[in-house]
Design an enzyme around this catalytic site. Sequence first.
Site, PDB file in Angstrom:
ATOM      1  N   LYS A  86     -23.668  89.063  35.647  1.00  0.00           N
ATOM      2  CA  LYS A  86     -23.195  90.418  35.371  1.00  0.00           C
ATOM      3  C   LYS A  86     -22.153  90.343  34.251  1.00  0.00           C
ATOM      4  CE  LYS A  86     -25.277  92.686  38.842  1.00  0.00           C
ATOM      5  NZ  LYS A  86     -26.250  93.761  38.622  1.00  0.00           N
ATOM      6  N   ASP A  90     -26.792  91.147  32.812  1.00  0.00           N
ATOM      7  CA  ASP A  90     -26.983  92.520  33.284  1.00  0.00           C
ATOM      8  C   ASP A  90     -25.675  93.282  33.112  1.00  0.00           C
ATOM      9  OD1 ASP A  90     -27.690  94.873  34.505  1.00  0.00           O
ATOM     10  OD2 ASP A  90     -28.070  94.011  36.487  1.00  0.00           O
ATOM     11  N   GLU A 133     -29.861  93.327  30.206  1.00  0.00           N
ATOM     12  CA  GLU A 133     -30.376  94.375  31.085  1.00  0.00           C
ATOM     13  C   GLU A 133     -29.431  95.575  31.064  1.00  0.00           C
ATOM     14  OE1 GLU A 133     -30.951  92.813  35.008  1.00  0.00           O
ATOM     15  OE2 GLU A 133     -31.483  94.750  35.850  1.00  0.00           O
ATOM     16  N   LYS A 159     -38.024  97.977  40.404  1.00  0.00           N
ATOM     17  CA  LYS A 159     -37.473  97.917  41.756  1.00  0.00           C
ATOM     18  C   LYS A 159     -38.209  98.951  42.597  1.00  0.00           C
ATOM     19  CE  LYS A 159     -32.806  96.348  40.646  1.00  0.00           C
ATOM     20  NZ  LYS A 159     -31.390  96.735  40.442  1.00  0.00           N
TER      21      LYS A 159
HETATM   22 MG   LIG Z   1     -29.770  95.578  36.970  1.00  0.00          MG
END
Ligand SMILES: [Mg+2]
Length: 368
Positions: free
Chosen positions: A163, A188, A213, A262
């Site tokens: 992240k 991300d 991302e 997702k």
């Molecule tokens: Mg993500």
Amino acid sequence: MNIALIELFIIRMPLKSPFMTHLGTVSEREGIIVKITDKEGNSGFGEGVAFSTPWYTEETVKTSTHMLTDVLIPVLQNHPIEHPQEAAVLFQPIRRNHMAKAALETALWDLYAKEQSQPLSRLIGGTRERVASGVVVATDSTASALRQIEAYLEEGYQRIKVKINPQQDYDFLGEIRRYYPQLPLMADANSAYTLTDLDRLKALDELDLLMIEQPLDPDDIIEHAQLQKAIRTPICLDESIVTFDDARKAHELGSCKIINIKVGRVGGLFEAKRIHDYCYEHDIPVWCGGMIEFGISRAHNIALASLPGFSIPGDLSASSRFWEEDIITPEVTVENGVISVPARPGMGFTINEKRLKETTMAKMAFRF
Ligand SMILES: [Mg+2]
């Protein structure tokens, strides 16, 4: 599908270690388990993946519970269905609330696969016997990230995602890259940037990331297209893709080169497969994203990732990544960097009833 009973279990479990993003820290996870039993005694399971607070999408455990209880389950009570695909059509006039819809829809898929004595992966068109496993490192310190990466690589994970945000990007990623020059590494951002950060994002090009991302706003595909023209690193969209049409438009605009699918974010397996099929046809690589989920959602993700277009290792990690003890048995395990796709009927895992009972905070039942 002769549905006799739908049960909801609101569960809560602590994570083994906190999951940190610039939007907040998750140290305990609530979830909704959906159990649908038919008149023959088969049971299918789904999982609601909304979080307790609306940091990832607008949905929460409470809004999902309301939607399931007061809207979606009554639709099924009033409209008997023969196939899970019909549920996706019945739910269409109800705006958004994708995670609530997916919780119910995936339980119907598991039930239907069991009724047909077929593995869920095969039923939806899966072709892989194994899926490649990747893991997410979500921490605010470089030392801790390096420690975690070392441990995950030893466990065999094939791809590491970290992240990032404007306070933790170039130096952080650069240090990881210095230790691991060949590592399949991606970042991300969960929408932490705007186009005014163009130079910061451009600087990441030299780090050979697999992708970045969701750098920009969750509702945006216009500025992502401008950004993608200006940087070499492929953009992958996550939050921006909530329907099939979002994926199509993002592709047509050039907003991304990769899509993270997702199941919860797009409202279920039917829509997830439609997006996959479109991307496969248009040579857009896809991978399966994670939601800090329990074993049922994990099982559905494995079935989805067995489709042929899932060419990049997803956020598909072992049950032990987050949980001391998962609610399914056997637990999901990673061996030599891969997870075996179960060959048993349905999602291929059974419920750990003891663990489900221990973690259940509230229970509801709806008779048909
Ligand atoms: Mg993500």
